[in-house]
Scaffold this motif. Sequence first.
Motif: not given
Length: 201
Positions: A179-181, A21-26
């Motif tokens: 990172s997700g951030a 859920d941290q992937r940028w497309p998601v």
Amino acid sequence: MSLRYLALGDSYTIGEDVLADQRWPVQLVEKLRRHSMLIDDPQIVAATGWTTDELSDGMDKAELGASYDLVTLLIGVNNQYRGRPAEEYRMQFRTLLMRAMALAGKHPKRVVVISIPDWGVTPFGHKSSRDRRQIATELDTFNTIARMEALEAGARFVNITGISRDHADLVASDGLHPSGAQYTLWTDAIEPAVTEALGHP
């Protein structure tokens, strides 16, 4: 009917070392949904380590739909990492871009090209024996090619390389990938172009 989205790329698109859920497309899809846009989960065709030709092979093997409302393309870091020539990248990237546009229903403006981040500024890059200035120069060359090819074809281009350089501390536990951030910052930069792309007839 909900919109269909295809994300093409490498480790940066599949989100190496971060939760799904941290992937940028998601993250992008979730942000679009918060803006009341009806869009499917992204179909991601990407793998860590892929070069331009390997992405093309991956697309050949993937179960792709006939047409998508949005296609994003981020590829090239592994070409640079392996020392592959810029002109080879240009030709293979151009082919991928043509395929992306065909998958976008032959609407170039529904294709959004994302620039390659600078891995040289990461902790992994600092520990590497490679010259970080040379890495930056080579990636700038590849990104200039991607930008020129995208704009010439009528596609959109978003530069996130500056974000990767300004936020080199926002990395995953491997010390290399964002990172997700950091992906959230990418998403914020990419979303306006995507909104425009989805509004194009």
